[in-house]
Write an enzyme that holds these catalytic residues in place. Structure first.
Site, short mmCIF file in Angstrom:
data_model
loop_
_atom_site.label_atom_id
_atom_site.label_comp_id
_atom_site.label_asym_id
_atom_site.label_seq_id
_atom_site.Cartn_x
_atom_site.Cartn_y
_atom_site.Cartn_z
N GLY A 249 0.94 -1.12 0.04
CA GLY A 249 -0.07 0.03 -0.23
C GLY A 249 0.71 1.13 -0.05
N GLY A 293 3.15 -3.55 -4.48
CA GLY A 293 2.90 -3.65 -5.59
C GLY A 293 2.84 -2.41 -6.60
N ARG A 294 2.14 -1.56 -6.32
CA ARG A 294 1.93 -0.05 -7.01
C ARG A 294 3.31 0.32 -6.97
NH1 ARG A 294 -2.30 2.95 -7.34
NH2 ARG A 294 -3.31 1.82 -5.75
N CYS A 362 -17.42 4.58 -25.43
CA CYS A 362 -18.61 5.34 -25.38
C CYS A 362 -19.31 5.37 -23.91
CB CYS A 362 -19.71 4.24 -26.34
SG CYS A 362 -19.18 4.33 -27.92
N GLU A 363 -18.67 6.16 -23.25
CA GLU A 363 -19.04 6.71 -21.73
C GLU A 363 -18.57 7.89 -21.63
OE1 GLU A 363 -20.12 4.80 -19.29
OE2 GLU A 363 -20.46 2.85 -20.83
C1 LIG Z 1 -3.52 -4.75 -3.26
C2 LIG Z 1 -2.68 -5.58 -2.31
C3 LIG Z 1 -1.46 -5.21 -2.10
C4 LIG Z 1 -0.45 -4.01 -2.84
O1 LIG Z 1 -1.08 -2.99 -2.80
P1 LIG Z 1 -0.25 -1.82 -3.31
O2 LIG Z 1 -1.09 -0.58 -3.02
O3 LIG Z 1 -0.26 -2.12 -4.75
O4 LIG Z 1 1.08 -1.81 -2.92
C5 LIG Z 1 -0.61 -6.05 -1.07
N1 LIG Z 1 -1.45 -6.99 -0.40
C6 LIG Z 1 -2.62 -7.22 -0.54
C7 LIG Z 1 -3.21 -8.43 0.28
C8 LIG Z 1 -3.42 -6.79 -1.57
O5 LIG Z 1 -4.61 -6.91 -1.66
#
Ligand SMILES: *Cc1c(COP(=O)(O)O)cnc(C)c1O
Length: 433
Positions: A249, A293-294, A362-363
């Protein structure tokens, strides 16, 4: 000057990524086009991994949350960088398996895994299944028994911490579809159940409080809450669980005014909290997992589009429409996400115009952004939307039967296609008359 370190401007005034001219890439591959810089991705992986070494003496693991961008190439990169992998579906699991990802480093998440998914996880011997609820626990125990296996699990727990982020990407609070509540003893009941189950081995706990978070405090708070729960479990059962997964996150810079915490600072501060709380509670420091992730892939990607119609509505606004939209980037229509965009062939010019960047679907809500400051834009220009490496390709669709763009990966400036462009034939492949 730019939101990501891999971006620059060359002598032609063109935007570059990973040292490569984006206009040349657009000419070679066509638009829309996702471009990602592998060096930037690997730097992010190595930086997180370094922090685990520094602050936890290597007693921990960084798992890449593959939902941010999942394809074979990225699974291989994560594997080569020594990361683990988070998957949330059989499709992501299958992708990981297809490149030989070590299954002991895979964490299978999700609030409603199907029996088919649980069976696949058992068959592949996924290292950790992160169990969300009691129905899943019961089902997994039965499936594991039928396969004569023991499932290694963590429980997803809601630490009850408010993260300051959009409500659709906030997950740690009690009103969430994810996880077991500490309040009312739901999580403790699940732990007591799991310990009695013959085909379940409870290894630890997991939490994930949300996404695109800029503050450190919510992470420290949730780490402390989770450790207190580990101590409660120890008191109640005599068992000290070995893994604590603190989730992902970490926010990234989408706009120039965004000021994300240095990831290493986050790791340092949270490790101090972990150390202090463990000492206070008389716990050994658990094996710490984090799941970015992000922040691994987001800053490494851009999307290139060609501008078609430019519509100036006097005293209202100017729409510049591109050859993609919510089909390749649904984040605006999902949660009004914000991006920086620039005219890639005029990147050295000042951004003097305010436009609404619209997609071709088309939105009316199919926008990339509103009130975006950009260089003077004309039909035929190439527009780059920045920091699109996460939750763009992975959230793309074939809405309006638009084929998905390819993904080009740059390594040391060398380009290769890692996801091919979808063809028209691909679109009708599964159609029957
Ligand atoms: C989406 C998610 C992440 C990654 O979140 P990011 O904001 O992309 O870093 C990590 N753990 C879980 C369980 C998630 O659902």
């Amino acid at each position: 000057m730019f939101v990501s370190d891999c971006l620059g401007v060359n002598e032609h005034g063109h935007l570059t990524i990973g040292g490569r001219d984006t206009i040349e890439l657009a000419q070679r591959y066509g638009t829309p086009l996702y471009v990602m810089d592998e060096n930037e991705i690997r730097r992010a992986c190595a930086s997180y991994k370094g922090s685990i070494e520094r602050y936890y003496g290597g007693h921990g693991l960084v798992t890449y949350a593959s939902k941010a961008f999942c394809c074979k190439a990225i699974c291989k990169i994560a594997m080569e960088e020594g990361l683990g992998l988070d998957v949330v579906s059989i499709g992501e699991l299958y992708t990981a398996k297809s490149v030989g990802f070590p299954m002991d480093k895979v964490f299978f998440h999700g609030n409603n895994k199907t029996p088919q998914e649980l069976l696949a996880a058992l068959e592949y011997e996924v290292g950790q299944i992160v169990v969300d609820n009691l129905v899943e626990l019961e089902q997994l125990n039965q499936l594991a028994a039928s396969q004569k296996k023991t499932a290694n699990i963590l429980f997803r727990v809601k630490p009850g911490v408010e993260a300051h982020t959009h409500k659709f990407i906030r997950t740690g609070q009690i009103d969430s579809k994810f996880g077991l509540a500490l309040e009312g003893g739901e999580a403790m009941r699940a732990v007591l159940e799991a310990i009695k189950m013959p085909n379940i081995h409870l290894k630890g706990l997991h939490c994930h409080i949300g996404s695109q978070i800029f503050d450190i405090e919510p992470f420290q708070e949730s780490a402390a809450v989770m450790l207190r729960f580990l101590a409660d479990i120890k008191k109640e059962t005599g068992k000290e669980l070995e893994i604590l997964d603190l989730g992902g996150g970490f926010g990234i810079k989408y706009l120039e005014e965004h000021d994300p915490v240095e990831y290493d600072q986050y790791m340092k501060k949270v490790s101090q909290t972990v150390g202090a709380v463990c000492q206070e509670l008389g716990l050994n420091t658990p094996f710490i997992v984090i799941e970015p992730g992000r922040s691994i892939v987001g800053p490494a990607g851009i999307t290139l589009y060609t501008v078609g119609a430019v519509k100036e509505i006097p005293n209202v606004r100017t729409y510049a429409s591109v050859d993609g939209g919510m089909c390749d980037n649904p984040r605006y229509i999902l949660y009004q996400s914000e991006y920086e965009a620039l005219v890639a062939n005029k990147a050295s010019q000042p951004r003097s115009e305010k436009i609404t960047l619209a997609g071709k679907c088309c939105e009316s809500g199919d926008l990339i952004g509103e009130g975006m400051m950009i260089q003077p834009v004309q039909s035929g220009d190439i527009v780059a939307v920045l920091a699109t490496g996460a939750y763009n390709y992975s959230m793309s669709s074939n809405y309006n039967r638009i084929p998905r763009p390819p993904v080009v990966m740059l390594r040391d400036g060398e380009d290769r296609v890692v996801v091919k462009a979808e063809t028209l034939e691909d679109l009708i492949r599964n159609d029957l008359l």
